[in-house]
Design a protein around this motif. Sequence first.
Motif, short mmCIF file in Angstrom:
data_model
loop_
_atom_site.label_atom_id
_atom_site.label_comp_id
_atom_site.label_asym_id
_atom_site.label_seq_id
_atom_site.Cartn_x
_atom_site.Cartn_y
_atom_site.Cartn_z
N LEU A 166 0.82 -1.09 -0.09
CA LEU A 166 -0.18 0.06 0.04
C LEU A 166 0.71 1.20 -0.09
O LEU A 166 0.48 2.13 -0.81
CB LEU A 166 -0.86 -0.04 1.33
N GLU A 167 1.88 1.11 0.43
CA GLU A 167 2.77 2.36 0.80
C GLU A 167 3.81 2.75 -0.41
O GLU A 167 4.59 3.43 -0.68
CB GLU A 167 3.69 2.43 2.17
N SER A 168 3.84 1.77 -1.39
CA SER A 168 4.54 1.91 -2.44
C SER A 168 3.91 2.34 -3.77
O SER A 168 2.71 2.06 -4.03
CB SER A 168 5.02 0.62 -3.03
N PRO A 169 4.47 3.25 -4.33
CA PRO A 169 3.89 3.97 -5.56
C PRO A 169 3.95 3.27 -6.86
O PRO A 169 4.10 3.82 -7.97
CB PRO A 169 4.50 5.36 -5.81
N GLU A 170 3.57 1.88 -6.91
CA GLU A 170 3.75 1.18 -7.90
C GLU A 170 2.30 0.03 -8.08
O GLU A 170 2.03 -0.45 -7.07
CB GLU A 170 4.94 0.34 -7.76
N LEU A 171 2.15 -0.21 -9.43
CA LEU A 171 0.94 -0.99 -9.44
C LEU A 171 1.62 -2.24 -10.14
O LEU A 171 2.72 -2.35 -10.82
CB LEU A 171 0.17 -0.64 -10.68
N HIS A 172 0.89 -3.38 -9.35
CA HIS A 172 1.60 -4.75 -9.91
C HIS A 172 0.35 -5.31 -10.51
O HIS A 172 -0.90 -5.57 -10.17
CB HIS A 172 1.71 -5.64 -8.77
N ILE A 173 0.69 -5.81 -11.84
CA ILE A 173 -0.33 -6.15 -12.97
C ILE A 173 -0.07 -7.69 -13.37
O ILE A 173 0.80 -8.17 -13.54
CB ILE A 173 -0.55 -5.18 -13.97
N VAL A 174 -1.48 -8.33 -13.35
CA VAL A 174 -1.41 -9.86 -13.73
C VAL A 174 -2.27 -10.04 -14.79
O VAL A 174 -3.57 -9.85 -14.66
CB VAL A 174 -1.46 -10.91 -12.34
N ALA A 175 -2.07 -10.34 -15.82
CA ALA A 175 -2.91 -10.43 -17.00
C ALA A 175 -2.82 -11.81 -17.37
O ALA A 175 -1.93 -12.62 -17.57
CB ALA A 175 -2.45 -9.63 -18.25
N LEU A 176 -4.29 -12.35 -17.49
CA LEU A 176 -4.49 -13.87 -18.10
C LEU A 176 -4.78 -13.71 -19.54
O LEU A 176 -5.63 -13.02 -20.25
CB LEU A 176 -5.62 -14.36 -17.37
N ARG A 177 -3.79 -14.30 -20.39
CA ARG A 177 -3.90 -14.20 -21.80
C ARG A 177 -5.36 -14.98 -22.15
O ARG A 177 -5.89 -14.38 -23.05
CB ARG A 177 -2.77 -14.96 -22.50
N ARG A 178 -5.60 -16.07 -21.60
CA ARG A 178 -6.83 -16.84 -21.81
C ARG A 178 -7.59 -16.84 -20.72
O ARG A 178 -7.17 -17.14 -19.52
CB ARG A 178 -6.72 -18.07 -22.48
N ALA A 179 -8.97 -16.56 -20.44
CA ALA A 179 -9.68 -16.65 -19.60
C ALA A 179 -11.05 -17.70 -19.58
O ALA A 179 -12.04 -17.12 -19.24
CB ALA A 179 -10.11 -15.31 -19.10
N ARG A 180 -10.66 -18.99 -20.13
CA ARG A 180 -11.70 -19.86 -20.11
C ARG A 180 -11.94 -20.48 -18.35
O ARG A 180 -11.17 -19.98 -17.56
CB ARG A 180 -11.06 -20.97 -20.88
N ARG A 181 -13.09 -21.12 -18.43
CA ARG A 181 -13.56 -21.53 -17.03
C ARG A 181 -12.42 -22.03 -16.37
O ARG A 181 -11.95 -21.82 -15.20
CB ARG A 181 -14.71 -22.30 -16.92
N ARG A 182 -11.54 -23.13 -16.91
CA ARG A 182 -10.63 -23.98 -16.40
C ARG A 182 -9.18 -23.01 -16.17
O ARG A 182 -8.58 -23.10 -15.12
CB ARG A 182 -9.97 -24.87 -17.40
N ASP A 183 -9.04 -21.91 -16.91
CA ASP A 183 -7.84 -20.84 -16.76
C ASP A 183 -8.07 -20.29 -15.41
O ASP A 183 -7.01 -20.00 -14.55
CB ASP A 183 -7.97 -19.94 -18.06
N MET A 184 -9.38 -19.90 -15.32
CA MET A 184 -9.55 -18.91 -14.16
C MET A 184 -9.50 -19.94 -12.81
O MET A 184 -9.14 -19.53 -11.89
CB MET A 184 -11.22 -18.30 -14.16
#
Length: 290
Positions: free
Chosen positions: A213-231
């Motif tokens: 919370l105290e760091s001025p940085e976003l951490h991003i996690v992107a799922l290339r595919r979001a099928r049911r099994r991927d999620m």
Amino acid sequence: MSHAPAAFGKPLVQIVSNPASGGHSLRRLEQLRDAYVRNGYDAIFSESSPVTPFELATGVARVCIAGGDGTVRHVLENPEMRTSGVAVDIYPAGTINLIAREWGVPSDPDSFVQQAADRPARCLFPVGLNDTCFLACASIGPDARAVAGLSVALKRRIGRLAYVVAMLNVMANWQRPSVQLVVDGRRIDCEAVFVAKGRFYAGPWSFAPEARLESPELHIVALRRARRRDMAIFWLAMMIGKVDRLKNVEFAKGRELSIASDISQPIQADGDIAACTPAFLAVRDDPLFL
């Protein structure tokens, strides 16, 4: 529940809650008030919700936000909170409070008040999201669609289990619209995205354990595919701390994030739907000290 301030001889604390939130407990609020009184304060109650915006009472020395992350966000969005100079305490209540979890805030009212009086101010960097902001996390994809379809009445009755019901509806009507991200100039194509400003997500889990919370940085996690099994694989990996081993995931860090999509999609931020795509996220330069 709201009371106007009177002429008090002791420091005044304003205890703010959202009576429509999951986990709202009048008994716990009264215990919290009594703990402040035992520690030399007078206390008043007030509300904050999308229907009843927060108003800072006159003569307040401290504001205690007793709610989940959404209530914290609504209160801290009030411009007066940046200029009033009042101390801010965040008590873990509501459905989920990720900020209190990261800061190790005790749930026992007396321990909470004693710690609040002794601790130094904590730094927190809000993240601008279109015309609003968030503090802990945001996402686009199945979980955001579940939040968009959440029954407020059911959430009030059964708390976080209402999210399970909403997710079952999403599972039955699965969608996979594409999402385009630009993180500090880098493009990522995906079908779901999770953004961490703080360490935790949806409780004790984390998809970005280095986020703070105290760091001025976003951490991003992107799922290339979001099928049911991927999620399903992603959620399981998050629960056991193995997200970094997934091949379907792309990671990024930065202070700014642009989001576009083939269709308008809801954006979940701190447990509420705060905006829709397209969106621009940016860590604000001026932190809050709470």
